[in-house]
Design an enzyme around this catalytic site. Sequence first.
Site, PDB file in Angstrom:
ATOM      1  N   GLY A  23       0.793  -1.223   0.131  1.00  0.00           N
ATOM      2  CA  GLY A  23       0.115   0.236  -0.078  1.00  0.00           C
ATOM      3  C   GLY A  23       0.899   1.689  -0.506  1.00  0.00           C
ATOM      4  O   GLY A  23       1.722   1.480   0.380  1.00  0.00           O
TER       5      GLY A  23
ATOM      6  N   GLY B 159       2.605   7.519   3.732  1.00  0.00           N
ATOM      7  CA  GLY B 159       3.919   7.140   3.401  1.00  0.00           C
ATOM      8  C   GLY B 159       3.389   5.861   2.715  1.00  0.00           C
ATOM      9  O   GLY B 159       2.783   5.639   1.853  1.00  0.00           O
TER      10      GLY B 159
ATOM     11  N   ASP C  58     -12.363   9.724   9.218  1.00  0.00           N
ATOM     12  CA  ASP C  58     -11.932   9.037   8.027  1.00  0.00           C
ATOM     13  C   ASP C  58     -12.320   8.128   7.722  1.00  0.00           C
ATOM     14  O   ASP C  58     -11.841   7.340   7.149  1.00  0.00           O
ATOM     15  CB  ASP C  58     -10.418   9.761   7.358  1.00  0.00           C
ATOM     16  CG  ASP C  58      -9.973   9.833   6.580  1.00  0.00           C
ATOM     17  OD1 ASP C  58     -10.441  10.533   5.665  1.00  0.00           O
ATOM     18  OD2 ASP C  58      -8.581   9.141   5.980  1.00  0.00           O
TER      19      ASP C  58
END
Length: 377
Positions: free
Chosen positions: A26, A31, A141
Amino acid sequence: MVLSSQFSLSELEQATQNFSDMLKIGEGGFGCVYRGSLRKTTVAIKKLNPESLQGLLEFQQEVDILTRVRHPNIVNLIGSCSKIWTLVYEFLPNGSLEDRLVCADNTASLTWQARTRVISEICLGLVFLHSNKPHLLIHGDLKPENILLDANFISKLSDFGISRFIKQSNTNTTVFYRTIHPAGTFGYFDPEFLSTGELTPKSDVYSFGIIVLRLLTGKPAMNIASLVRESMRTGTLQSIVDKSAGKWPFDLAKKLAKLGLKCVDLNRKRRLDMSQVWATIEPLVNDASQLKALSSVGFSSFNEEHIPSLFICPISQEIMKDPCIAADGFTYEAEAIKTWLNRGYNTSPMTNLVLPHHDLIPNHVLRSAIKEWLEHN
C-alpha cells in the site's frame, strides 16, 4: 507476540528486506505499507513519511489511540518504532473493503449477505468508539480504504491518524472537536464539518451512511445520496442496486437505502446516532443470517476452507467450542466471555454498553451447526 511492543530499526529492516518495493502492499500521502515477517509472525508495517509534519502527528495519534482502544472490529496495533515513525499492525490478508468493492485482482464480489454483515461490523466498531469512556472517540476519516478484512473476512476499522478523543458532557450539549483545517476524504466528508470545522460523532455517521449506500449500489461515493434518493422517489431502487452481490431481498435493500439516507442528511441534527443505527441494523442482520445457509461464508465463490463468520468468537477470533449468548445478544466462546467478565468488565465487548446482567445461555443450535460443519470439513 507482545502487544504494543517497541521494535528496533534493524528488526523492521530485516522484516521487510530493507523496506523492499517487492513487499510493498500500500502507498499514499501518509507513506507506505509493507508486508513483513517479524518474530515469526506475518505483520503489516506502515512507514510514515518523515518529510511531513502531518506524518509525525499521525504517528503519535495512532499510537495513542490504538494502545488504549481494543475491539474485535478495530485493527490491532502490535507495536511501533518511533525512530523512523513506523507502526506495526496485525496482517489482514483480504485487503480493504475498497479492494473488495472494485473486485481488485479479479477477486469475487461480496454477496448481499456479506455486505449486510460488513455494515453491521462497521456499525459495532463505531458504537464502541462513540461510547468509549471517559472520552469518546471520533474516527474522522471513515471510508472503504480504511476498513480492512481479516482471513475470515471480518471487518476492522483502521487508520486513526486524524481521529480525536472528545470529553463527554453530562448535558445534552453536542460534543465536538473544532479545527480551522478540516481533514478527510471528499465523498465521505461530512459537509457540516467542512463548513463549520466541527468534528462530531455525527461526522462518522455521515461517512458510514455513504459506505452503506456504496455497499448497496456499488456506485462511486460522489453524488451517491442524490442517486439513491431519486430512485426511492421514483420507485426504481432495484434498478441501481449492485447485481454482482446477488439478488437483494427488496425489503432489505429498501431498509438499507432509507438507513443510509438518514445517516447522510445534510443537517447533522437530523442524522441518527450510531446506537440508533444499530437498533435498525441488528434485526436486518439477523434476517440476513436466517436467509443464508450456515455453511456459506457469504461470498459468491464459496470455498469450504473458509470458516463461516458465525462460528468465530468475537473476542478470541477462533472457532467456538462452547458458544454462549451473553446479555448483549451476541454469542461468544464461553471461556472467552467468562474471562472478560472475571476481569471486572461490566460492558459488552462488542458495543461497550453496560450489560444488564452476566448470565450466559448456551447456544445449542450454533454449537450443533459448528459440530456438523467441522465433521464435513
